[in-house]
Design an enzyme around this catalytic site. Structure first.
Site, mmCIF file in Angstrom:
data_model
loop_
_atom_site.group_PDB
_atom_site.id
_atom_site.type_symbol
_atom_site.label_atom_id
_atom_site.label_comp_id
_atom_site.label_asym_id
_atom_site.label_seq_id
_atom_site.Cartn_x
_atom_site.Cartn_y
_atom_site.Cartn_z
ATOM 1 N N TYR A 14 34.608 27.379 -29.744
ATOM 2 C CA TYR A 14 33.632 26.337 -29.401
ATOM 3 C C TYR A 14 33.841 25.874 -27.958
ATOM 4 C CZ TYR A 14 31.640 21.585 -29.511
ATOM 5 O OH TYR A 14 30.955 20.432 -29.227
ATOM 6 N N ASP A 38 26.861 13.022 -32.517
ATOM 7 C CA ASP A 38 27.544 12.903 -31.226
ATOM 8 C C ASP A 38 26.842 11.881 -30.354
ATOM 9 O OD1 ASP A 38 28.855 13.191 -28.809
ATOM 10 O OD2 ASP A 38 28.633 15.367 -28.715
#
Length: 130
Positions: A14, A38
């Site tokens: 990631y 997020d």
């Protein structure tokens, strides 16, 4: 079965994909119907169309992630990674201190991502703890 090594490897992938600006490689780590919150507290992005738009925008500005600790696994299907996002906000260079907690499905795909950071985690790039 201990999935911790696989989850840690996915978290490193990631970070690598994000830093390479490789949206396809980044998105391939997620299940189609994943959610991305997020930061935690905002409405989660649900499904590939929503979180794809979010990630493509995030990497388009040249932000880079700097690991501050190795990824951490669990005895379950969760793992976490802590990093500093080096980016710009309101025309100034900043470092955002973030811990992402991911939940994985049985295929090793991320099904939930929760990014823990708040306003007090945003620091000027020239500060000692940026």
């Amino acid at each position: 079965m201990n999935n911790s090594p696989m989850m840690k490897q996915a978290l490193l992938a990631y970070v690598d994909a994000f830093n390479a600006g490789d949206a396809e490689r980044l998105l391939a780590l997620f299940a189609e119907e994943a959610t991305v919150e997020d930061p935690v507290g905002l409405e989660p992005k649900r499904g590939r169309a929503e979180f794809e738009q979010f990630f493509r925008y995030a990497i388009s500005g040249g932000a880079k992630l700097e690991l501050v600790a190795p990824p951490r696994g669990s005895f379950s299907n969760h793992a976490a990674v802590t990093f500093i996002v080096h980016t710009e906000m309101e025309g100034r260079a900043v470092g955002i201190h973030v811990t992402d907690v991911m939940t994985f499905d049985e295929n090793g795909k991320i099904v939930h991502m929760r990014a823990f950071w708040g306003q007090d985690d945003v620091r000027p790039a020239d500060s000692p703890n940026a």
